[in-house]
Motif scaffolding. Structure first.
Motif, PDB file in Angstrom:
ATOM      1  N   ASN A 119      -0.771  -6.657  12.414  1.00  0.00           N
ATOM      2  CA  ASN A 119      -0.024  -6.030  11.319  1.00  0.00           C
ATOM      3  C   ASN A 119       0.637  -7.080  10.441  1.00  0.00           C
ATOM      4  O   ASN A 119       0.661  -6.966   9.213  1.00  0.00           O
ATOM      5  CB  ASN A 119       1.037  -5.083  11.890  1.00  0.00           C
ATOM      6  CG  ASN A 119       1.897  -4.450  10.818  1.00  0.00           C
ATOM      7  OD1 ASN A 119       1.389  -3.780   9.934  1.00  0.00           O
ATOM      8  ND2 ASN A 119       3.209  -4.682  10.885  1.00  0.00           N
ATOM      9  N   GLU A 121      -2.028  -8.675   8.297  1.00  0.00           N
ATOM     10  CA  GLU A 121      -2.495  -7.726   7.279  1.00  0.00           C
ATOM     11  C   GLU A 121      -1.504  -7.636   6.127  1.00  0.00           C
ATOM     12  O   GLU A 121      -1.892  -7.596   4.948  1.00  0.00           O
ATOM     13  CB  GLU A 121      -2.702  -6.360   7.915  1.00  0.00           C
ATOM     14  CG  GLU A 121      -3.307  -5.329   6.973  1.00  0.00           C
ATOM     15  CD  GLU A 121      -3.557  -4.008   7.666  1.00  0.00           C
ATOM     16  OE1 GLU A 121      -4.574  -3.367   7.359  1.00  0.00           O
ATOM     17  OE2 GLU A 121      -2.727  -3.614   8.513  1.00  0.00           O
ATOM     18  N   LEU A 122      -0.217  -7.628   6.446  1.00  0.00           N
ATOM     19  CA  LEU A 122       0.798  -7.563   5.395  1.00  0.00           C
ATOM     20  C   LEU A 122       0.778  -8.802   4.514  1.00  0.00           C
ATOM     21  O   LEU A 122       0.949  -8.716   3.296  1.00  0.00           O
ATOM     22  CB  LEU A 122       2.185  -7.382   6.014  1.00  0.00           C
ATOM     23  CG  LEU A 122       2.514  -5.987   6.546  1.00  0.00           C
ATOM     24  CD1 LEU A 122       3.836  -6.013   7.301  1.00  0.00           C
ATOM     25  CD2 LEU A 122       2.572  -4.974   5.414  1.00  0.00           C
ATOM     26  N   LYS A 126      -2.183  -8.352   2.253  1.00  0.00           N
ATOM     27  CA  LYS A 126      -2.004  -7.228   1.336  1.00  0.00           C
ATOM     28  C   LYS A 126      -1.020  -7.565   0.224  1.00  0.00           C
ATOM     29  O   LYS A 126      -1.190  -7.148  -0.928  1.00  0.00           O
ATOM     30  CB  LYS A 126      -1.515  -6.000   2.102  1.00  0.00           C
ATOM     31  CG  LYS A 126      -1.485  -4.719   1.274  1.00  0.00           C
ATOM     32  CD  LYS A 126      -1.138  -3.513   2.136  1.00  0.00           C
ATOM     33  CE  LYS A 126      -1.142  -2.235   1.311  1.00  0.00           C
ATOM     34  NZ  LYS A 126      -0.808  -1.048   2.145  1.00  0.00           N
ATOM     35  N   LYS A 184       4.777  -1.593  12.927  1.00  0.00           N
ATOM     36  CA  LYS A 184       4.575  -0.694  11.793  1.00  0.00           C
ATOM     37  C   LYS A 184       5.623   0.420  11.818  1.00  0.00           C
ATOM     38  O   LYS A 184       6.362   0.584  12.787  1.00  0.00           O
ATOM     39  CB  LYS A 184       3.182  -0.085  11.834  1.00  0.00           C
ATOM     40  CG  LYS A 184       2.049  -1.084  11.697  1.00  0.00           C
ATOM     41  CD  LYS A 184       0.703  -0.375  11.735  1.00  0.00           C
ATOM     42  CE  LYS A 184      -0.440  -1.358  11.595  1.00  0.00           C
ATOM     43  NZ  LYS A 184      -1.760  -0.662  11.599  1.00  0.00           N
ATOM     44  N   ASP A 221       5.409   4.545  11.014  1.00  0.00           N
ATOM     45  CA  ASP A 221       4.589   5.691  10.614  1.00  0.00           C
ATOM     46  C   ASP A 221       3.239   5.254  10.063  1.00  0.00           C
ATOM     47  O   ASP A 221       2.720   5.822   9.101  1.00  0.00           O
ATOM     48  CB  ASP A 221       5.336   6.539   9.571  1.00  0.00           C
ATOM     49  CG  ASP A 221       6.653   7.092  10.100  1.00  0.00           C
ATOM     50  OD1 ASP A 221       6.705   7.383  11.311  1.00  0.00           O
ATOM     51  OD2 ASP A 221       7.613   7.208   9.315  1.00  0.00           O
ATOM     52  N   GLY A 222       2.691   4.205  10.655  1.00  0.00           N
ATOM     53  CA  GLY A 222       1.371   3.736  10.256  1.00  0.00           C
ATOM     54  C   GLY A 222       1.350   2.825   9.055  1.00  0.00           C
ATOM     55  O   GLY A 222       0.293   2.338   8.662  1.00  0.00           O
ATOM     56  N   GLY A 223       2.506   2.580   8.436  1.00  0.00           N
ATOM     57  CA  GLY A 223       2.563   1.732   7.253  1.00  0.00           C
ATOM     58  C   GLY A 223       3.508   0.567   7.445  1.00  0.00           C
ATOM     59  O   GLY A 223       3.930   0.271   8.566  1.00  0.00           O
ATOM     60  N   PRO A 224       3.878  -0.127   6.366  1.00  0.00           N
ATOM     61  CA  PRO A 224       4.789  -1.262   6.468  1.00  0.00           C
ATOM     62  C   PRO A 224       6.127  -0.856   7.075  1.00  0.00           C
ATOM     63  O   PRO A 224       6.586   0.278   6.907  1.00  0.00           O
ATOM     64  CB  PRO A 224       4.966  -1.710   5.014  1.00  0.00           C
ATOM     65  CG  PRO A 224       3.773  -1.185   4.297  1.00  0.00           C
ATOM     66  CD  PRO A 224       3.440   0.105   4.991  1.00  0.00           C
ATOM     67  N   LYS A 271      10.358  -1.134   7.870  1.00  0.00           N
ATOM     68  CA  LYS A 271      11.543  -1.073   7.024  1.00  0.00           C
ATOM     69  C   LYS A 271      12.667  -1.867   7.666  1.00  0.00           C
ATOM     70  O   LYS A 271      12.670  -2.121   8.866  1.00  0.00           O
ATOM     71  CB  LYS A 271      11.999   0.381   6.837  1.00  0.00           C
ATOM     72  CG  LYS A 271      11.110   1.226   5.954  1.00  0.00           C
ATOM     73  CD  LYS A 271      11.725   2.606   5.744  1.00  0.00           C
ATOM     74  CE  LYS A 271      10.874   3.464   4.821  1.00  0.00           C
ATOM     75  NZ  LYS A 271      11.481   4.805   4.610  1.00  0.00           N
ATOM     76  N   VAL A 309       6.845  -6.799   2.419  1.00  0.00           N
ATOM     77  CA  VAL A 309       7.074  -5.366   2.240  1.00  0.00           C
ATOM     78  C   VAL A 309       7.723  -5.106   0.879  1.00  0.00           C
ATOM     79  O   VAL A 309       7.365  -4.144   0.180  1.00  0.00           O
ATOM     80  CB  VAL A 309       7.925  -4.800   3.388  1.00  0.00           C
ATOM     81  CG1 VAL A 309       8.295  -3.341   3.120  1.00  0.00           C
ATOM     82  CG2 VAL A 309       7.174  -4.911   4.710  1.00  0.00           C
ATOM     83  N   VAL A 340       6.068  -2.627  -1.821  1.00  0.00           N
ATOM     84  CA  VAL A 340       6.780  -1.399  -2.181  1.00  0.00           C
ATOM     85  C   VAL A 340       7.397  -1.482  -3.568  1.00  0.00           C
ATOM     86  O   VAL A 340       7.355  -0.517  -4.345  1.00  0.00           O
ATOM     87  CB  VAL A 340       7.862  -1.080  -1.127  1.00  0.00           C
ATOM     88  CG1 VAL A 340       8.688   0.132  -1.541  1.00  0.00           C
ATOM     89  CG2 VAL A 340       7.216  -0.840   0.231  1.00  0.00           C
TER      90      VAL A 340
END
Length: 337
Positions: free
Chosen positions: A89, A92-93, A96, A268, A270-273, A275, A293, A297
């Motif tokens: 993760n 990937e971030l 991304k 992660k 909820d499956g995303g980046p 907080k 992030v 965002v």
């Protein structure tokens, strides 16, 4: 069993056995003078070290007060330090945030780099660097220390070679990384000396928190006195620690005292980046991930990297709130040598 290396005026320090509550220690010189000596002869040394540990914990040995500020990294220098990418993760971030696709192979084959292992930083010593413009960052990780590992070992057998676990601050210079990677030859200047927690522990010391492949506890990160991260080590871990050992040993044997890191702990949401903690997440184990992030965002990173005078504290506590490894607690200072 918990082990540490105390300052004694030499490069490799004095090996000591530390009580489970981190309050007392006893010298281990009757068994091994240094951590590397113990690892070189682990089969013989382990029995003697465990005997000292048991006697210390049941007060057969009075022990001396244990002071984390007097610790070097458990291995002040090592023959091998390789850092992996267990938490894809995080990778990937990174990609991304700069609009790059991630190759599918990253999910099946770990990334790993060979770091400098000749000058590890003591866990309470400052991080001394010459220029804030280099993009100074911390990375909170876990690491294993192995005995001798044969070449080509399978992941199913690699876990048997994990003798100790440690905390890591893999210091990174983010603004130097793109130029180095752009040359196609990997990290060097962008990865200065790393620091390791005061105490190394055997896997059994973790009890049920040791899964055989990772530690089922959160990594606690404070930045300038405020909670910055509490990501769990057993969540969103693509490659466990035995898998990283197997990867490192594919084409070479690993010598006793080899240190292999997990890479930045990253969860992660909820499956995303993820907080920040204040926004209901578990935060981050490095500044770069928070900046990633923000870029994804909000379109741009807002959080600056570390400045001289900034402090990071990295620690792990058990289910009862007791420190497991002691704490890495470091201030960034300007190097003027």
């Amino acid at each position: 069993m918990k082990l540490a290396t105390l300052r004694d005026g030499t490069r490799d320090g004095q090996l000591v056995v530390v009580s489970r509550d981190l309050s007392r220690y006893t010298p281990a010189g009757t068994v091994a003078g240094t951590m590397q000596q113990a690892l070189d002869n682990w089969t013989q040394a382990e029995k003697g070290l465990r005997d000292l540990s048991m006697r210390l914990d049941i007060d057969q040995i009075p022990g001396e007060p244990f002071d984390e500020t007097q610790c070097l990294s458990p291995l002040p220098r090592a023959y091998q330090w390789a850092d992996g990418s267990a938490y894809v993760n995080h990778v990937e971030l990174v990609r991304k945030s700069r609009g790059a696709e991630m190759p599918s192979s990253f999910w099946t084959n770990p990334l790993m780099y060979q770091g400098g292992s000749d000058t590890f930083i003591a866990p309470r010593n400052p991080i001394r660097l010459a220029d804030e413009a280099w993009g100074i960052d911390f990375e909170a990780e876990i690491a294993v220390v192995t005995d001798d590992v044969p070449m080509g070992i399978a992941p199913e057998q690699a876990g048997h070679h994990i003798k100790l676990l440690m905390l890591v601050n893999d210091v990174s210079l983010r603004n130097l990384i793109p130029g180095e990677l752009g040359k196609g030859f990997g990290f060097f200047q962008s990865k200065p000396s790393s620091a390791f927690g005061p105490v190394a522990v055997t896997p059994d010391e973790l009890g049920e928190a040791w899964t055989g492949g990772t530690i089922a506890l959160p990594m606690l990160v404070e930045y300038n006195g405020k909670a910055f991260g509490k990501a769990r080590c057993d969540t969103d871990m693509t490659f466990d620690l035995p898998r990283l050992i197997s990867h490192a040993a594919k084409t070479r044997p690993l010598g006793a005292g080899c240190v292999i890191g997990s890479g930045t702990i990253s969860n992660k949401l909820d499956g995303g980046p993820g907080k920040m903690i204040g926004e209901g997440g578990v935060g981050y184990a490095c500044i770069a991930e928070q900046r990633m992030v923000e870029t994804i965002v909000e379109g741009a990173a807002k959080t600056p990297f570390m400045s001289f005078g900034d402090r990071v504290r990295i620690e792990m506590k058990d289910a009862d709130g007791r420190s497991v490894f002691g704490a890495i607690d470091q201030v960034v200072e300007q190097y003027e040598g």
